[in-house]
Design a protein around this motif. Structure first.
Motif, mmCIF file in Angstrom:
data_model
loop_
_atom_site.group_PDB
_atom_site.id
_atom_site.type_symbol
_atom_site.label_atom_id
_atom_site.label_comp_id
_atom_site.label_asym_id
_atom_site.label_seq_id
_atom_site.Cartn_x
_atom_site.Cartn_y
_atom_site.Cartn_z
ATOM 1 N N ILE A 297 7.178 71.717 -80.099
ATOM 2 C CA ILE A 297 6.852 71.602 -81.515
ATOM 3 C C ILE A 297 7.408 72.823 -82.220
ATOM 4 O O ILE A 297 7.206 73.949 -81.765
ATOM 5 C CB ILE A 297 5.327 71.521 -81.730
ATOM 6 C CG1 ILE A 297 4.775 70.206 -81.163
ATOM 7 C CG2 ILE A 297 4.964 71.676 -83.204
ATOM 8 C CD1 ILE A 297 3.253 70.129 -81.172
ATOM 9 N N VAL A 298 8.121 72.605 -83.325
ATOM 10 C CA VAL A 298 8.682 73.704 -84.101
ATOM 11 C C VAL A 298 8.245 73.532 -85.548
ATOM 12 O O VAL A 298 8.662 72.590 -86.232
ATOM 13 C CB VAL A 298 10.217 73.741 -84.009
ATOM 14 C CG1 VAL A 298 10.764 74.923 -84.813
ATOM 15 C CG2 VAL A 298 10.681 73.836 -82.560
ATOM 16 N N SER A 299 7.390 74.442 -86.023
ATOM 17 C CA SER A 299 6.976 74.448 -87.427
ATOM 18 C C SER A 299 7.762 75.522 -88.162
ATOM 19 O O SER A 299 7.906 76.643 -87.648
ATOM 20 C CB SER A 299 5.471 74.720 -87.547
ATOM 21 O OG SER A 299 4.726 73.585 -87.163
ATOM 22 N N PHE A 300 8.235 75.198 -89.349
ATOM 23 C CA PHE A 300 9.114 76.131 -90.043
ATOM 24 C C PHE A 300 9.050 75.932 -91.548
ATOM 25 O O PHE A 300 8.571 74.910 -92.042
ATOM 26 C CB PHE A 300 10.557 75.949 -89.563
ATOM 27 C CG PHE A 300 11.171 74.611 -89.879
ATOM 28 C CD1 PHE A 300 11.957 74.430 -91.016
ATOM 29 C CD2 PHE A 300 10.970 73.519 -89.038
ATOM 30 C CE1 PHE A 300 12.527 73.200 -91.300
ATOM 31 C CE2 PHE A 300 11.535 72.288 -89.314
ATOM 32 C CZ PHE A 300 12.312 72.120 -90.459
ATOM 33 N N ASN A 301 9.537 76.915 -92.255
ATOM 34 C CA ASN A 301 9.762 76.831 -93.694
ATOM 35 C C ASN A 301 11.149 77.351 -94.024
ATOM 36 O O ASN A 301 11.730 78.126 -93.241
ATOM 37 C CB ASN A 301 8.703 77.625 -94.472
ATOM 38 C CG ASN A 301 7.436 76.817 -94.708
ATOM 39 O OD1 ASN A 301 7.500 75.616 -94.983
ATOM 40 N ND2 ASN A 301 6.276 77.449 -94.604
ATOM 41 N N VAL A 302 11.662 76.919 -95.160
ATOM 42 C CA VAL A 302 12.952 77.387 -95.666
ATOM 43 C C VAL A 302 12.685 78.185 -96.929
ATOM 44 O O VAL A 302 11.977 77.711 -97.830
ATOM 45 C CB VAL A 302 13.906 76.215 -95.947
ATOM 46 C CG1 VAL A 302 15.238 76.731 -96.491
ATOM 47 C CG2 VAL A 302 14.129 75.378 -94.687
ATOM 48 N N GLU A 303 13.233 79.362 -96.986
ATOM 49 C CA GLU A 303 12.975 80.267 -98.108
ATOM 50 C C GLU A 303 13.272 79.598 -99.453
ATOM 51 O O GLU A 303 14.336 79.002 -99.642
ATOM 52 C CB GLU A 303 13.836 81.523 -97.965
ATOM 53 C CG GLU A 303 13.561 82.588 -99.007
ATOM 54 C CD GLU A 303 14.403 83.831 -98.794
ATOM 55 O OE1 GLU A 303 14.285 84.760 -99.620
ATOM 56 O OE2 GLU A 303 15.188 83.873 -97.820
ATOM 57 N N GLY A 304 12.285 79.668 -100.365
ATOM 58 C CA GLY A 304 12.454 79.121 -101.706
ATOM 59 C C GLY A 304 12.134 77.661 -101.845
ATOM 60 O O GLY A 304 12.110 77.128 -102.961
ATOM 61 N N ALA A 305 11.867 76.965 -100.728
ATOM 62 C CA ALA A 305 11.622 75.518 -100.770
ATOM 63 C C ALA A 305 10.225 75.214 -100.259
ATOM 64 O O ALA A 305 9.774 75.794 -99.264
ATOM 65 C CB ALA A 305 12.652 74.773 -99.926
ATOM 66 N N HIS A 306 9.524 74.303 -100.933
ATOM 67 C CA HIS A 306 8.247 73.825 -100.409
ATOM 68 C C HIS A 306 8.516 72.898 -99.232
ATOM 69 O O HIS A 306 9.534 72.192 -99.177
ATOM 70 C CB HIS A 306 7.472 73.082 -101.499
ATOM 71 C CG HIS A 306 6.045 72.804 -101.143
ATOM 72 N ND1 HIS A 306 5.685 71.775 -100.297
ATOM 73 C CD2 HIS A 306 4.892 73.429 -101.501
ATOM 74 C CE1 HIS A 306 4.371 71.767 -100.153
ATOM 75 N NE2 HIS A 306 3.858 72.762 -100.872
ATOM 76 N N THR B 139 12.113 80.426 -91.458
ATOM 77 C CA THR B 139 11.038 81.119 -90.753
ATOM 78 C C THR B 139 10.327 80.126 -89.848
ATOM 79 O O THR B 139 9.913 79.062 -90.298
ATOM 80 C CB THR B 139 10.020 81.718 -91.742
ATOM 81 O OG1 THR B 139 10.676 82.666 -92.570
ATOM 82 C CG2 THR B 139 8.877 82.398 -91.004
ATOM 83 N N LEU B 140 10.229 80.479 -88.572
ATOM 84 C CA LEU B 140 9.478 79.660 -87.625
ATOM 85 C C LEU B 140 8.091 80.249 -87.444
ATOM 86 O O LEU B 140 7.905 81.466 -87.525
ATOM 87 C CB LEU B 140 10.171 79.600 -86.264
ATOM 88 C CG LEU B 140 11.620 79.107 -86.208
ATOM 89 C CD1 LEU B 140 12.005 78.876 -84.759
ATOM 90 C CD2 LEU B 140 11.808 77.854 -87.029
ATOM 91 N N TYR B 141 7.127 79.385 -87.151
ATOM 92 C CA TYR B 141 5.737 79.803 -86.971
ATOM 93 C C TYR B 141 5.284 79.467 -85.563
ATOM 94 O O TYR B 141 5.361 78.309 -85.141
ATOM 95 C CB TYR B 141 4.831 79.111 -87.988
ATOM 96 C CG TYR B 141 5.189 79.448 -89.415
ATOM 97 C CD1 TYR B 141 4.603 80.533 -90.056
ATOM 98 C CD2 TYR B 141 6.142 78.697 -90.100
ATOM 99 C CE1 TYR B 141 4.943 80.856 -91.362
ATOM 100 C CE2 TYR B 141 6.487 79.017 -91.402
ATOM 101 C CZ TYR B 141 5.889 80.097 -92.026
ATOM 102 O OH TYR B 141 6.237 80.419 -93.313
ATOM 103 N N GLY B 142 4.805 80.481 -84.854
ATOM 104 C CA GLY B 142 4.306 80.270 -83.501
ATOM 105 C C GLY B 142 5.371 80.531 -82.463
ATOM 106 O O GLY B 142 6.338 79.777 -82.359
ATOM 107 N N THR B 143 5.236 81.618 -81.713
ATOM 108 C CA THR B 143 6.251 82.004 -80.735
ATOM 109 C C THR B 143 5.644 82.257 -79.371
ATOM 110 O O THR B 143 6.195 83.006 -78.575
ATOM 111 C CB THR B 143 6.986 83.272 -81.219
ATOM 112 O OG1 THR B 143 6.049 84.367 -81.220
ATOM 113 C CG2 THR B 143 7.542 83.079 -82.618
#
Length: 427
Positions: free
Chosen positions: A356-365, A345-349
């Protein structure tokens, strides 16, 4: 706001137009200027994608600072001997370079501080302390760095001002309608990031300035994430204060810049007292030097100023328009690669954004993501990025953040994507 600013893999983000390719940008020559980029981490080539926190330094900056220490070092301004005169000339030449870099009318409008954080605190403790009273309002945005939040809270607690916060649109762009609704005749200052350090959002600062000025408010722009990536001319922006830090601009740590019109600086009381900023001292009273020196108490960051000047020379030789085009290409490519990975999941479009690309990976901190990427030689930032209110707004504890600089390449984006793929093997 848990769904705000999220982008799933089936909805790619848009970057600013006019991208450039690595082949049109002499990336090999540029990378050769940065000694640290040749090292390995855990047996892997270093992929440095933490430029939003602090950028690496080219040899031109390192050599300029080394030359001062080896041949010209002395304290500045007060010495009559040759070394002091040489150091003073180099220090003030750096101030001239900053003024030119920002399009400021005079180097007397350039105040050196320890960084953007101290520059904002200077404004809060000098200009705002003098000009604001209980009930006056300061407008911020939800995406601000802590350095542009905490000083205003401290001022609020001292004198009773009110802080208002502008929300964001769903894509992470600035909510202009909400901003206009917050402005009142009591609004005295609007303090916003030029570019978000988490989302990369480029704020519409000229329009913000115009609307703030229409109600009689001053505007402070935090330019830390802007000056390394795009040309900045304070006159065209129309703002009243502009701040940035050297270390994100490929210069050294320990020095930053406050720009304000000379008449504004002239009306501000000193922030700190000591040597260098005085005209005359008696036990009964003290008179102060004219700006900018009245705001630079004590021995300044002499060699660091020279390093900042060398960093400006380096960027200007390449051309900030070329840097911006190169980084926009990287942003587009990184967005494509990461949105193609299941569970990311990326944040900010926002359409207008920096690399700058902020992101998270499902299930991982995010901290686990950062640690796993590090073992592949990929350095990203993981955490709240000194923007905890924004994390609360996004309803996430943290994100991983890849922030690109002028020396990064598409191959490094591929290394980032490959490392992110590995994260899924652990969760």
């Amino acid at each position: 706001m848990s769904d705000a600013l999220k982008i799933e893999r089936d909805a790619p983000a848009q970057a600013m137009p006019a991208a450039n390719s690595d082949s049109a940008f002499d990336i090999a020559r540029i990378r050769a200027d940065f000694p640290i980029l040749s090292r390995e981490v855990y047996g892997k080539p270093l992929v440095y994608l933490d430029n939003g926190a602090s950028a690496q330094k080219p040899r031109q900056v390192l050599e300029a600072m080394d030359e001062i220490y080896r041949r010209h070092y002395s304290n500045v301004h007060r010495g009559v001997h040759k070394l002091s005169q040489e150091a003073t000339d180099a220090f003030e030449a750096a101030r001239d370079k900053v003024a030119r870099f920002l399009g400021a009318p005079s180097s007397e409008e350039i105040v050196f501080a320890r960084g953007a954080t101290e520059a904002i605190n200077l404004i809060a403790n000098s200009w705002a302390q003098q000009n604001l009273t209980a009930g006056d309002e300061i407008v911020l945005t939800v995406l601000e760095h802590h350095a542009n939040i905490v000083p205003w809270q401290l001022l609020r607690d001292r004198i009773g001002i009110e802080i208002k916060v502008v929300p964001l649109e769903a894509d992470g762009s600035f909510d202009m309608a909400a901003f206009e609704a917050l402005l009142t005749p009591r609004t005295k200052l609007v303090a916003v990031a030029h570019i978000s350090n988490v989302l990369g959002t480029l704020l519409p600062v000229r329009e913000i300035v115009a609307k703030a000025h229409a109600v009689g408010a001053k505007v402070l722009l935090d330019g830390c994430q802007a000056v390394p990536h795009m040309p900045v001319e304070v006159g065209k922006l129309g703002c009243d204060f502009y701040v940035f830090s050297s270390h994100k601009l490929y210069g050294p740590t320990g020095i930053g810049v406050l720009w304000a019109p000379y008449d504004t600086l002239l009306g501000m009381a000193p922030y700190q007292g000591g040597g260098e900023m005085i005209d005359r001292v008696t036990f009964e009273e003290t008179t102060y030097k004219e700006p900018p020196h009245r705001f630079e108490a004590g021995t300044p960051a002499i060699v660091e100023a020279v390093g900042l000047g060398a960093a400006i020379d380096y960027l200007e030789a390449i051309g900030l328009d070329a840097v911006a085009a190169h980084e926009e290409s990287l942003l587009r490519y990184a967005t494509e690669r990461l949105t193609a990975i299941d569970g990311v999941t990326l944040y900010g479009t926002a359409r207008e954004k920096s690399a700058i690309v902020s992101f998270n990976v499902e299930g991982a901190h995010a901290h686990d993501v950062g640690t796993i990427l590090d073992r592949s030689g990929v350095a990203v930032r993981a955490g709240h990025h000194c923007a905890q209110p924004l994390m609360d707004y996004l309803d996430v504890p943290a994100t991983a953040r890849a922030s690109f600089g002028l020396y990064n390449t598409r191959n490094e984006v591929d290394a980032l994507a490959a490392a992110v793929e590995k994260v899924k093997d652990f969760f």
